[in-house]
Scaffold this active site. Structure first.
Site, PDB file in Angstrom:
ATOM      1  CG  PHE A   1      16.417 -13.285  63.059  1.00 44.91           C
ATOM      2  CD1 PHE A   1      17.211 -13.914  61.966  1.00 44.91           C
ATOM      3  CD2 PHE A   1      16.429 -12.153  62.989  1.00 44.91           C
ATOM      4  CE1 PHE A   1      17.583 -13.348  60.985  1.00 44.91           C
ATOM      5  CE2 PHE A   1      16.716 -11.261  62.030  1.00 44.91           C
ATOM      6  CZ  PHE A   1      17.476 -11.837  60.776  1.00 44.91           C
ATOM      7  CG  ASN A   2      15.719  -9.912  66.628  1.00 40.98           C
ATOM      8  OD1 ASN A   2      15.968  -9.650  65.555  1.00 40.98           O
ATOM      9  ND2 ASN A   2      14.558  -9.353  67.483  1.00 40.98           N
TER      10      ASN A   2
ATOM     11  CG  HIS B   1       8.341 -12.495  67.024  1.00 39.53           C
ATOM     12  ND1 HIS B   1       8.423 -13.686  67.548  1.00 39.53           N
ATOM     13  CD2 HIS B   1       8.239 -12.754  65.796  1.00 39.53           C
ATOM     14  CE1 HIS B   1       8.364 -14.633  66.857  1.00 39.53           C
ATOM     15  NE2 HIS B   1       8.220 -14.102  65.814  1.00 39.53           N
ATOM     16  CG  ASP B   2       9.809  -7.181  66.627  1.00 43.67           C
ATOM     17  OD1 ASP B   2      10.470  -8.007  67.249  1.00 43.67           O
ATOM     18  OD2 ASP B   2      10.284  -6.864  65.268  1.00 43.67           O
TER      19      ASP B   2
ATOM     20  CG  ASP C   1      15.102  -6.289  62.229  1.00 43.28           C
ATOM     21  OD1 ASP C   1      14.232  -6.086  63.054  1.00 43.28           O
ATOM     22  OD2 ASP C   1      15.604  -7.455  62.043  1.00 43.28           O
TER      23      ASP C   1
ATOM     24  CG  ASN D   1      13.399  -8.749  59.947  1.00 37.73           C
ATOM     25  OD1 ASN D   1      13.696 -10.061  60.404  1.00 37.73           O
ATOM     26  ND2 ASN D   1      12.726  -8.029  60.713  1.00 37.73           N
TER      27      ASN D   1
ATOM     28  CB  THR E   1      11.874  -4.654  67.498  1.00 35.94           C
ATOM     29  OG1 THR E   1      11.906  -3.429  66.705  1.00 35.94           O
ATOM     30  CG2 THR E   1      11.012  -4.136  68.670  1.00 35.94           C
TER      31      THR E   1
ATOM     32  CG  ASP F   1      11.219  -4.808  63.315  1.00 32.38           C
ATOM     33  OD1 ASP F   1      11.862  -4.826  64.243  1.00 32.38           O
ATOM     34  OD2 ASP F   1      10.956  -5.895  62.744  1.00 32.38           O
TER      35      ASP F   1
HETATM   36  C1  BDR Z   1      12.366 -11.545  65.385  1.00 28.99           C
HETATM   37  O1  BDR Z   1      13.052 -11.735  64.132  1.00 28.99           O
HETATM   38  C2  BDR Z   1      12.445 -10.915  63.160  1.00 28.99           C
HETATM   39  O2  BDR Z   1      12.441 -11.409  62.081  1.00 28.99           O
HETATM   40  C3  BDR Z   1      11.228 -10.222  63.730  1.00 28.99           C
HETATM   41  O3  BDR Z   1      11.401  -8.846  63.363  1.00 28.99           O
HETATM   42  C4  BDR Z   1      11.583 -10.328  65.225  1.00 28.99           C
HETATM   43  O4  BDR Z   1      12.261  -8.965  65.885  1.00 28.99           O
HETATM   44  C5  BDR Z   1      11.655 -12.657  65.517  1.00 28.99           C
HETATM   45  O5  BDR Z   1      12.701 -13.880  66.022  1.00 28.99           O
HETATM   46 CA    CA Z   2      12.615  -7.084  64.243  1.00 30.17          CA
END
Ligand code: BDR
Ligand code: CA
Length: 315
Positions: free
Chosen positions: A165-166, A238-239, A11, A40, A124, A16
């Site tokens: 979040f994901n 993160h990704d 996203d 996102n 991701t 990402d």
């Molecule tokens: C994840 O949430 C998104 O905002 C980032 O792209 C990442 O995949 C982190 O919590």
């Molecule tokens: Ca992401």
């Protein structure tokens, strides 16, 4: 060299996009498809961002639009982290290839069906597309070698105290994926919040001296703003961990654990619950990344960016 065929589902999203910088540059990976999912930002925005990032990086695999909403409930977006466009910051090229006419899950199924080798999915964003693929195309499940996920957190969340979040955006999808029996690599907040890129790293990245490096630093400068307000010492990028867990497992310390997804819970819906002490007596279903060698992470980013020397696209 036998490359690992991969499907990128995400996203984009700054991190990402940086994950895809690593993926395209790695000679061990063969990107067979790119799918954008709502996360996102709304699906129209993440799809446009995916196409622009592919144009920037020279990813010529087919690109499709995936799910526009979670399996159960309304979209949740993260404009506070990624901006109004979902990828605010430096200008990007316009898309250089048409969007696939196939829905994202059908493109994934086609790639899997046509592959003579198992394909790895690098996910991701929210896991909606991956779960819908498993539901709509069970015949290709055996072609999925593994799924490398950025998602969850075994000790804490980021979107709420208990959930990342994901996974929070689509817990039902995550539940299906974690119960699929497909080998999972999980890069949760446990490791990704240690995958910090700090302002003091920016000059070294910029010194790579090409267009992609300049844009990556532009993304980082934007992406760092919100975590800086929250007191982070760098941007938790993160990704890319979901790509590097595949290609450079030596920079991580990981644990094989049974991980389940909380679907109820007033405070814990979307939590990834790990059975650290084996109380449930269930076999591990995920290799969970726990620690990362941050210095190597930056070294690998610098190396990946060198791949883009000589590539300059019109913006
Ligand atoms: C994840 O949430 C998104 O905002 C980032 O792209 C990442 O995949 C982190 O919590
Ligand atoms: Ca992401």
């Amino acid at each position: 060299m036998n490359k690992i065929p991969i499907i990128l589902d995400g996203d984009p999203g700054h991190d990402d996009a940086i994950a895809w910088v690593f993926a395209k540059a790695d000679p061990a990976l063969d990107i067979r498809a790119v799918v954008a999912v709502s996360g996102n930002q709304t699906l129209d925005k993440t799809t446009l961002n995916a196409r622009r990032v592919c144009a920037l990086l020279g990813i010529d695999a087919p690109i499709a639009s995936g799910a526009h909403k979670p399996m159960n409930g309304d979209p949740v977006t993260a404009g506070n982290w990624h901006g109004e466009s979902g990828l605010d910051g430096p200008a990007l090229p316009e898309p250089d290839q048409p969007l696939s006419p196939l829905p994202g899950v059908d493109l994934m199924a086609k790639v899997l069906a046509e592959s003579s080798q198992p394909v790895t999915i690098v996910a991701t964003g929210p896991l909606t597309d991956v779960a819908e693929l498993l539901l709509a195309h069970p015949e290709v499940k055996e072609k999925i070698g593994q799924i490398s996920i950025m998602g969850g957190g075994l000790t804490h969340g980021n979107w709420c105290p208990g959930a990342e979040f994901n996974i929070l955006v689509d817990p039902e999808a995550a539940y299906l994926v974690f119960h699929s029996g497909i080998p999972l690599l999980m890069s949760g907040l446990d490791v990704t919040e240690k995958a910090l890129i700090k302002p003091s790293d920016f000059p070294r990245i910029l010194a790579v001296g090409n267009q992609t490096a300049r844009i990556v630093v532009g993304w980082l400068e934007f992406f760092y703003r919100f975590p800086m307000e929250l007191g982070y010492s760098g941007a938790p990028v993160h990704d890319p961990c979901a790509v590097l867990a595949l290609t450079h497992p030596e920079i991580f310390q990981s644990r094989e654990l049974y991980v389940d997804i909380e679907l109820q819970g007033e405070y814990t819906r979307g939590a990834t619950v790990a059975d650290f002490r084996g109380r449930l007596g269930k076999a591990p279903n995920a290799a969970c990344m726990m620690e990362i060698d941050r210095e190597r992470y930056i070294d690998l980013l610098v190396e990946a960016l060198q791949f883009y020397h000589g590539r300059e696209v019109a913006i």
